[in-house]
Design a protein around this motif. Structure first.
Motif, PDB file in Angstrom:
ATOM      1  N   ASP A   1      -7.142   2.752   4.214  1.00 54.79           N
ATOM      2  CA  ASP A   1      -5.938   3.654   4.234  1.00 54.79           C
ATOM      3  C   ASP A   1      -4.723   2.892   4.222  1.00 54.79           C
ATOM      4  O   ASP A   1      -3.831   3.312   3.766  1.00 54.79           O
ATOM      5  CB  ASP A   1      -5.975   4.711   5.167  1.00 54.79           C
ATOM      6  CG  ASP A   1      -7.099   5.555   4.836  1.00 54.79           C
ATOM      7  OD1 ASP A   1      -7.501   5.770   3.913  1.00 54.79           O
ATOM      8  OD2 ASP A   1      -7.533   6.534   5.958  1.00 54.79           O
TER       9      ASP A   1
ATOM     10  N   ASN B   1       0.930  -1.291   0.018  1.00 56.52           N
ATOM     11  CA  ASN B   1      -0.018   0.107   0.063  1.00 56.52           C
ATOM     12  C   ASN B   1       0.863   0.948   0.068  1.00 56.52           C
ATOM     13  O   ASN B   1       0.771   2.264  -0.757  1.00 56.52           O
ATOM     14  CB  ASN B   1      -0.545   0.071   1.217  1.00 56.52           C
ATOM     15  CG  ASN B   1      -1.695   1.112   1.195  1.00 56.52           C
ATOM     16  OD1 ASN B   1      -2.540   1.432   0.286  1.00 56.52           O
ATOM     17  ND2 ASN B   1      -1.968   1.764   2.492  1.00 56.52           N
ATOM     18  N   PHE B   2       1.865   1.243   0.841  1.00 56.76           N
ATOM     19  CA  PHE B   2       2.577   2.346   0.999  1.00 56.76           C
ATOM     20  C   PHE B   2       3.851   2.590  -0.008  1.00 56.76           C
ATOM     21  O   PHE B   2       4.160   3.612  -0.503  1.00 56.76           O
ATOM     22  CB  PHE B   2       3.403   2.505   2.407  1.00 56.76           C
ATOM     23  CG  PHE B   2       2.278   2.822   3.295  1.00 56.76           C
ATOM     24  CD1 PHE B   2       1.820   4.007   3.417  1.00 56.76           C
ATOM     25  CD2 PHE B   2       1.679   1.706   4.187  1.00 56.76           C
ATOM     26  CE1 PHE B   2       0.629   4.458   4.461  1.00 56.76           C
ATOM     27  CE2 PHE B   2       0.636   2.070   5.227  1.00 56.76           C
ATOM     28  CZ  PHE B   2       0.127   3.485   5.272  1.00 56.76           C
TER      29      PHE B   2
ATOM     30  N   PRO C   1       1.310   3.293  -3.745  1.00 58.84           N
ATOM     31  CA  PRO C   1      -0.019   4.164  -3.333  1.00 58.84           C
ATOM     32  C   PRO C   1      -1.007   4.226  -4.465  1.00 58.84           C
ATOM     33  O   PRO C   1      -2.141   4.448  -3.951  1.00 58.84           O
ATOM     34  CB  PRO C   1       0.773   5.318  -2.820  1.00 58.84           C
ATOM     35  CG  PRO C   1       1.936   5.590  -3.603  1.00 58.84           C
ATOM     36  CD  PRO C   1       2.500   4.264  -3.612  1.00 58.84           C
ATOM     37  N   SER C   2      -0.768   4.132  -5.710  1.00 54.09           N
ATOM     38  CA  SER C   2      -1.798   4.511  -6.592  1.00 54.09           C
ATOM     39  C   SER C   2      -2.558   3.104  -6.952  1.00 54.09           C
ATOM     40  O   SER C   2      -3.250   2.990  -7.827  1.00 54.09           O
ATOM     41  CB  SER C   2      -0.895   4.909  -7.868  1.00 54.09           C
ATOM     42  OG  SER C   2      -0.072   4.082  -8.429  1.00 54.09           O
TER      43      SER C   2
ATOM     44  N   ASN D   1      -5.033  -0.745   1.891  1.00 56.83           N
ATOM     45  CA  ASN D   1      -5.561  -0.766   0.429  1.00 56.83           C
ATOM     46  C   ASN D   1      -6.688  -1.881   0.361  1.00 56.83           C
ATOM     47  O   ASN D   1      -6.906  -2.451  -0.687  1.00 56.83           O
ATOM     48  CB  ASN D   1      -4.643  -0.974  -0.388  1.00 56.83           C
ATOM     49  CG  ASN D   1      -5.102  -0.167  -2.015  1.00 56.83           C
ATOM     50  OD1 ASN D   1      -6.041   0.439  -1.863  1.00 56.83           O
ATOM     51  ND2 ASN D   1      -4.482  -0.763  -3.169  1.00 56.83           N
TER      52      ASN D   1
END
Length: 289
Positions: A246, A219-220, A223-224, A249
């Motif tokens: 958040d 996720n980090f 991020p897209s 994802n």
């Protein structure tokens, strides 16, 4: 009923979804004496009752009550000592659980890859019975487990192992830590799959430490990315839903359980298959695979 996201439908039709099944799927199966496979908390509570060494069980009961299942399981395993494996097999294998409608509906999704978090073999037995043994079953500890990423077959990956090799089960805090180091190649393959596939979690929880770590890293790091999906039959507070989206994802899709079975999950999967079938036909006629 769930308003199934168009992106998830398209990914399922293109076989770009990895279905992850947990104990909530096995729970639908019935065995001898109308027994059902237990969920993790239920298993631990019954294991405490059946524990042969009953000295100072309070800390284990407290761990279960607080949701610290990994440590509770580790401490119970030590209490059972050489009786642990036979207890697991009496619980998860001996009742000879028969596949249920939910197993058939998951099979009809025709996912090329299914990750099973369960020790039992209910789903893979059903899949290979229907498809005449054509599904390839791999365990996280197999040296060639990463074959599922590029192989042409249909794969069932046992993320936590199975009762045929009880010494390799991932069931306790120690088991998770050991597997993360000893079988790092599997987690690298899992990580790659998260980047290239949409994951659909069915009948599973969201507390698996290794899966959570991989989801958070993805996720980090990317991020897209489009979201993965988690089916939940329990009302989830808006803050928890937001946190899962958040930090991991994961988009939560809630359904009405209807009853304790939960029958509502089967109804949702039947609806999903009814939507999916014409989408697959449309893609075939328009060459939009």
């Amino acid at each position: 009923m769930i308003a199934w996201p168009e992106g998830l439908i398209a990914d399922l039709a293109r076989r770009r979804v990895i279905v992850v099944i947990g104990s909530g799927v096995s729970r639908h199966a019935l065995g001898h004496g109308s027994l059902r496979p237990p969920m993790w908390e239920g298993f631990l509570r019954q294991a405490i009752i059946d524990c042969p060494n009953r000295d100072s069980l309070g800390p284990i009961e407290e761990a279960v009550a607080s949701g610290d299942y990994l440590h509770a399981c580790e401490w119970l395993k030590k209490r059972y000592d050489e009786n642990w494996v036979s207890y697991l097999r009496r619980t998860f294998s001996a009742p000879a659980y028969a596949p249920a409608e939910i197993h058939e509906q998951i099979l009809r999704l025709d996912a090329r890859i299914v990750f099973s978090l369960n020790f039992d073999v209910i789903y893979e037995r059903h899949a290979n019975n229907i498809h005449h043994g054509s599904h390839i079953v791999k365990n996280y500890y197999d040296t060639d487990v990463s074959e599922f990423l590029r192989g042409g077959g249909r794969y069932i990956i046992k993320v936590h192992g199975n009762l045929n090799s009880p010494e390799s089960l991932i069931f306790t805090q120690k088991d998770y830590a050991r597997a993360r180091i000893k079988h790092a190649a599997f987690y690298q393959a899992f990580d790659a799959a998260l980047l290239t596939h949409t994951f659909l979690f069915i009948g599973s929880g969201y507390s698996d430490p290794d899966i959570n770590l991989l989801l958070e890293n993805q996720n980090f790091g990317f991020p897209s990315q489009l979201p993965h999906y988690f089916l939940s039959g329990n009302p989830m507070h808006v803050d928890r839903r937001a946190s899962l989206r958040d930090n991991r994802n994961i988009k939560v899709l809630e359904y009405d359980r209807i009853d304790d079975a939960p029958t509502g999950l089967v109804a949702e999967l039947i609806q999903l298959n009814s939507i999916l079938e014409p989408e697959i036909e449309k893609m075939g006629t328009t060459n939009t695979w």
